[in-house]
Scaffold this active site. Sequence first.
Site, PDB file in Angstrom:
ATOM      1  CG  HIS A 110      -1.318   1.445   1.674  1.00 37.33           C
ATOM      2  ND1 HIS A 110      -0.630   2.112   2.649  1.00 37.33           N
ATOM      3  CD2 HIS A 110      -2.370   2.287   1.266  1.00 37.33           C
ATOM      4  CE1 HIS A 110      -1.363   3.297   2.882  1.00 37.33           C
ATOM      5  NE2 HIS A 110      -2.355   3.457   1.868  1.00 37.33           N
ATOM      6  CB  VAL A 113       2.002  10.869  -1.663  1.00 28.15           C
ATOM      7  CG1 VAL A 113       3.148  10.222  -1.205  1.00 28.15           C
ATOM      8  CG2 VAL A 113       1.900  10.398  -3.035  1.00 28.15           C
ATOM      9  NE  ARG A 114      -3.088  11.686   3.930  1.00 31.10           N
ATOM     10  CZ  ARG A 114      -2.292  10.988   4.605  1.00 31.10           C
ATOM     11  NH1 ARG A 114      -1.930   9.847   3.823  1.00 31.10           N
ATOM     12  NH2 ARG A 114      -1.983  10.593   5.824  1.00 31.10           N
ATOM     13  N   GLY A 262     -18.279  12.477   1.657  1.00 30.27           N
ATOM     14  CA  GLY A 262     -19.239  12.254   0.451  1.00 30.27           C
ATOM     15  C   GLY A 262     -18.381  11.860  -0.632  1.00 30.27           C
ATOM     16  NE  ARG A 264     -16.484   6.875  -9.318  1.00 26.63           N
ATOM     17  CZ  ARG A 264     -15.927   5.711  -9.675  1.00 26.63           C
ATOM     18  NH1 ARG A 264     -14.942   5.375  -9.430  1.00 26.63           N
ATOM     19  NH2 ARG A 264     -16.560   5.029 -10.532  1.00 26.63           N
TER      20      ARG A 264
END
Length: 308
Positions: A110, A113-114, A262, A264
């Site tokens: 896994h 990165v964000r 909310g 996807r």
Amino acid sequence: MSQPDINAVRDYLLDLQDRICGKLETVDGQAKFSEDNWQRKGSGGGGGRTRVLTDGAIFEQGGVNFSQVTGDSLPASATATRPELAGRSFEALGVSLVIHPHNPYVPTSHANVRFFIAEKEGEEPIWWFGGGYDLTPYYGFESDVVDWHQIAKSACDPFGEDVYPTFKKWCDDYFFLKHRNEPRGVGGLFFDDLNGGGFERCFNIMQSIGDSYIEAYTPIVQRRKDIPFGERERDFQLYRRGRYVEFNLVYDRGTLFGLQSGGRTESILMSLPPLVKWQYNWQPEAGSKEAELYEVFLKPQDWLDFNS
């Protein structure tokens, strides 16, 4: 402090997704990623592109997702430990991926990165980076785990000698199933709320870690993909995948953030394995390779000094 450049982050993440997908397709040699471009519905805006590979020669299922979403307020999972974010609009973008192999001797992996930025009129924006990667073997090999951690350390070293041990321990603590009292795997790197030293430094750390993931994972896949296995190994793999599901649905911040904001659902839950099983009160046979996973590899330790 340098100002955040969202466009530069977006360009990097899209390129990272391309490079990881291309490498995984080459390693698999059979299956190709299908791409699903989507727009966020409901409150907020943005969208993403989800790429999924199924029934490959090596990979049973893999998902590599890019998303960039906005909203008027952050969900509870983001503000619970950071009340100063309440009432701020946000923009979040990142790449997240999970790879589930056919062969039980090839670990699941896994990475994520964000980048987040939260804004409020009349106040300075609050931004931070997060991410990391971890390895979840079913059958342990010392050389795989040592190499995995060595590459992780090399990705961190340019930014200070304290970065790897800090992110490594954070990973061990984060990917821990409290209700099972066991780690999910053999760890790696995890970081969040990273903004110290300015945008440029933090962006560089995120890129170094993002770039090193595929370098760390593919040699392990190549070493283990042709090891023969039978029904026993496959059953154990499916049983251990249950731990992966439990963690993602109970503890994982990204999953909780996506569902609470909310997002996807199909893209959020792409991390789950295609097949999994639970067995009541199962215990490994003493002295077996399955027992070795619990007794040796599911013990947080200094893998770079293992057995030295």
